[in-house]
Design a protein around this motif. Structure first.
Motif, PDB file in Angstrom:
ATOM      1  N   ASP A  20      33.593  25.606-145.564  1.00  0.00           N
ATOM      2  CA  ASP A  20      33.038  25.239-146.880  1.00  0.00           C
ATOM      3  C   ASP A  20      33.974  25.654-148.008  1.00  0.00           C
ATOM      4  OD1 ASP A  20      30.817  24.222-145.553  1.00  0.00           O
ATOM      5  OD2 ASP A  20      29.542  25.950-146.019  1.00  0.00           O
ATOM      6  N   ALA A  21      34.477  26.882-147.955  1.00  0.00           N
ATOM      7  CA  ALA A  21      35.378  27.369-149.000  1.00  0.00           C
ATOM      8  C   ALA A  21      36.694  26.588-148.982  1.00  0.00           C
ATOM      9  CB  ALA A  21      35.621  28.865-148.824  1.00  0.00           C
ATOM     10  N   TRP A  22      37.204  26.296-147.787  1.00  0.00           N
ATOM     11  CA  TRP A  22      38.442  25.512-147.656  1.00  0.00           C
ATOM     12  C   TRP A  22      38.266  24.143-148.315  1.00  0.00           C
ATOM     13  CZ3 TRP A  22      43.154  26.620-145.180  1.00  0.00           C
ATOM     14  CH2 TRP A  22      44.009  25.526-145.016  1.00  0.00           C
ATOM     15  N   ASN A  23      37.206  23.457-147.951  1.00  0.00           N
ATOM     16  CA  ASN A  23      36.992  22.107-148.473  1.00  0.00           C
ATOM     17  C   ASN A  23      36.683  22.101-149.961  1.00  0.00           C
ATOM     18  OD1 ASN A  23      37.574  20.947-146.005  1.00  0.00           O
ATOM     19  ND2 ASN A  23      35.444  20.929-145.346  1.00  0.00           N
ATOM     20  N   ASP A  24      36.225  23.228-150.503  1.00  0.00           N
ATOM     21  CA  ASP A  24      36.024  23.378-151.948  1.00  0.00           C
ATOM     22  C   ASP A  24      37.304  23.838-152.653  1.00  0.00           C
ATOM     23  OD1 ASP A  24      33.368  22.627-151.760  1.00  0.00           O
ATOM     24  OD2 ASP A  24      32.612  24.696-151.743  1.00  0.00           O
ATOM     25  N   ARG A  25      38.380  24.083-151.898  1.00  0.00           N
ATOM     26  CA  ARG A  25      39.650  24.610-152.409  1.00  0.00           C
ATOM     27  C   ARG A  25      39.431  25.938-153.140  1.00  0.00           C
ATOM     28  NH1 ARG A  25      40.063  20.932-149.650  1.00  0.00           N
ATOM     29  NH2 ARG A  25      41.089  18.949-149.952  1.00  0.00           N
ATOM     30  N   ASP A  26      38.605  26.781-152.563  1.00  0.00           N
ATOM     31  CA  ASP A  26      38.200  28.033-153.198  1.00  0.00           C
ATOM     32  C   ASP A  26      38.804  29.228-152.453  1.00  0.00           C
ATOM     33  OD1 ASP A  26      36.929  30.183-154.368  1.00  0.00           O
ATOM     34  OD2 ASP A  26      34.925  29.289-154.275  1.00  0.00           O
ATOM     35  N   HIS A  49      48.425  41.505-144.923  1.00  0.00           N
ATOM     36  CA  HIS A  49      47.802  42.790-144.611  1.00  0.00           C
ATOM     37  C   HIS A  49      46.720  43.243-145.586  1.00  0.00           C
ATOM     38  CE1 HIS A  49      50.947  43.342-141.619  1.00  0.00           C
ATOM     39  NE2 HIS A  49      51.792  42.947-142.544  1.00  0.00           N
ATOM     40  N   LYS A  50      46.427  42.468-146.564  1.00  0.00           N
ATOM     41  CA  LYS A  50      45.418  42.845-147.565  1.00  0.00           C
ATOM     42  C   LYS A  50      44.687  41.593-148.038  1.00  0.00           C
ATOM     43  CE  LYS A  50      46.813  47.225-148.576  1.00  0.00           C
ATOM     44  NZ  LYS A  50      46.300  48.075-147.564  1.00  0.00           N
ATOM     45  N   ARG A  51      43.472  41.784-148.517  1.00  0.00           N
ATOM     46  CA  ARG A  51      42.671  40.662-149.033  1.00  0.00           C
ATOM     47  C   ARG A  51      43.425  39.904-150.123  1.00  0.00           C
ATOM     48  NH1 ARG A  51      37.709  42.755-151.730  1.00  0.00           N
ATOM     49  NH2 ARG A  51      36.727  42.844-149.685  1.00  0.00           N
ATOM     50  N   ASN A  52      44.074  40.619-151.020  1.00  0.00           N
ATOM     51  CA  ASN A  52      44.793  39.965-152.105  1.00  0.00           C
ATOM     52  C   ASN A  52      45.919  39.086-151.570  1.00  0.00           C
ATOM     53  OD1 ASN A  52      45.075  39.711-155.095  1.00  0.00           O
ATOM     54  ND2 ASN A  52      47.144  40.432-154.605  1.00  0.00           N
ATOM     55  N   ASP A  53      46.607  39.534-150.528  1.00  0.00           N
ATOM     56  CA  ASP A  53      47.671  38.731-149.922  1.00  0.00           C
ATOM     57  C   ASP A  53      47.100  37.484-149.242  1.00  0.00           C
ATOM     58  OD1 ASP A  53      49.498  40.671-150.744  1.00  0.00           O
ATOM     59  OD2 ASP A  53      49.376  41.740-148.845  1.00  0.00           O
ATOM     60  N   ILE A  54      45.943  37.639-148.616  1.00  0.00           N
ATOM     61  CA  ILE A  54      45.263  36.498-147.997  1.00  0.00           C
ATOM     62  C   ILE A  54      44.882  35.490-149.074  1.00  0.00           C
ATOM     63  CG2 ILE A  54      43.179  35.799-146.724  1.00  0.00           C
ATOM     64  CD1 ILE A  54      43.361  38.615-145.333  1.00  0.00           C
ATOM     65  N   TRP A  55      44.369  35.986-150.193  1.00  0.00           N
ATOM     66  CA  TRP A  55      44.022  35.115-151.304  1.00  0.00           C
ATOM     67  C   TRP A  55      45.250  34.382-151.847  1.00  0.00           C
ATOM     68  CZ3 TRP A  55      45.887  35.743-156.330  1.00  0.00           C
ATOM     69  CH2 TRP A  55      45.439  34.765-157.226  1.00  0.00           C
ATOM     70  N   LYS A  56      46.338  35.114-152.123  1.00  0.00           N
ATOM     71  CA  LYS A  56      47.544  34.494-152.693  1.00  0.00           C
ATOM     72  C   LYS A  56      48.078  33.390-151.796  1.00  0.00           C
ATOM     73  CE  LYS A  56      50.193  38.049-153.523  1.00  0.00           C
ATOM     74  NZ  LYS A  56      51.207  39.008-154.016  1.00  0.00           N
ATOM     75  N   ALA A  57      48.140  33.660-150.497  1.00  0.00           N
ATOM     76  CA  ALA A  57      48.674  32.664-149.561  1.00  0.00           C
ATOM     77  C   ALA A  57      47.801  31.416-149.522  1.00  0.00           C
ATOM     78  CB  ALA A  57      48.790  33.275-148.166  1.00  0.00           C
ATOM     79  N   GLY A  61      48.481  27.592-150.655  1.00  0.00           N
ATOM     80  CA  GLY A  61      48.326  26.567-149.633  1.00  0.00           C
ATOM     81  C   GLY A  61      47.331  25.490-150.011  1.00  0.00           C
ATOM     82  N   LEU A  62      46.214  25.885-150.594  1.00  0.00           N
ATOM     83  CA  LEU A  62      45.190  24.912-150.968  1.00  0.00           C
ATOM     84  C   LEU A  62      45.589  24.075-152.182  1.00  0.00           C
ATOM     85  CD1 LEU A  62      42.019  27.086-150.330  1.00  0.00           C
ATOM     86  CD2 LEU A  62      42.748  25.060-149.025  1.00  0.00           C
ATOM     87  N   LYS A  68      44.598  17.971-150.430  1.00  0.00           N
ATOM     88  CA  LYS A  68      43.730  16.817-150.174  1.00  0.00           C
ATOM     89  C   LYS A  68      43.190  16.856-148.741  1.00  0.00           C
ATOM     90  CE  LYS A  68      46.045  13.968-153.553  1.00  0.00           C
ATOM     91  NZ  LYS A  68      46.985  12.897-153.802  1.00  0.00           N
ATOM     92  N   SER A  69      43.239  18.005-148.142  1.00  0.00           N
ATOM     93  CA  SER A  69      42.838  18.129-146.738  1.00  0.00           C
ATOM     94  C   SER A  69      41.333  18.266-146.587  1.00  0.00           C
ATOM     95  CB  SER A  69      43.522  19.339-146.104  1.00  0.00           C
ATOM     96  OG  SER A  69      43.014  20.541-146.669  1.00  0.00           O
ATOM     97  N   ASN A  70      40.892  18.074-145.364  1.00  0.00           N
ATOM     98  CA  ASN A  70      39.503  18.313-144.999  1.00  0.00           C
ATOM     99  C   ASN A  70      39.496  19.085-143.690  1.00  0.00           C
ATOM    100  OD1 ASN A  70      36.553  17.719-145.442  1.00  0.00           O
ATOM    101  ND2 ASN A  70      36.831  16.932-143.375  1.00  0.00           N
TER     102      ASN A  70
END
Length: 156
Positions: A20-26, A49-57, A61-62, A68-70
């Motif tokens: 859901d978050a992926w498809n919302d680009r969130d 290695h950290k939530r912030n790094d996961i968010w940045k990547a 990417g999104l 325009k991915s699903n």
């Protein structure tokens, strides 16, 4: 970025929340599924290695690679390790990846996520994730003398 930890009632809820978050680009909602010091390994072995790094990547990417991915959830299995630790595997289908180089219309991709979930007082959280592409008809990768990797099947 200010994050707000998402707590889930059941570890099986995570894959659908991810989709859901992926498809919302969130990317923020994606990152909120993880604890502060979470680990994440993507399909090419990039390791955050950290939530912030996961968010940045994922924010990048999104916006660039998957804008325009699903993502479609196909199958979920859960292995309970203890009363407060579970591993959730999720098979997904990705369509609509952004074109790159000579690839004008990238084909669909299948992947499998492994999510390590921990139960806390407020609910389940993700402590680690690993995303792997499924490459039909192949059994491993090999690197040639030039350092180029390809997927192969030794049985053929």
């Amino acid at each position: 970025m200010n994050f707000s930890q998402t707590y889930l009632r059941d570890p099986n809820d995570l894959p659908q929340k991810w989709v859901d978050a992926w498809n919302d680009r969130d990317a923020c909602s994606l990152a909120n599924l993880f604890i502060e010091d979470a680990e994440f390994i993507n399909v090419v072995g990039l390791w955050w290695h950290k939530r912030n790094d996961i968010w940045k990547a994922h924010d990048y990417g999104l916006k660039v690679i998957f804008n325009k991915s699903n993502l479609e959830l196909r199958k979920v299995t859960t292995k309970e390790i203890s009363i407060d630790v579970s591993i959730v595997h999720a098979r997904m289908k990705l369509t609509g990846q952004t074109s790159y180089g000579g690839v004008v219309s990238p084909a669909d991709r299948m992947n499998i996520f492994s999510f390590v979930m921990r139960k806390e007082a407020k609910g389940w959280v993700c402590v680690s994730a690993h995303n792997t592409d499924v490459i039909p008809g192949k059994e491993t990768n090999i690197v040639n003398e030039k350092g180029e990797m390809s997927s192969v099947d030794y049985r053929k």
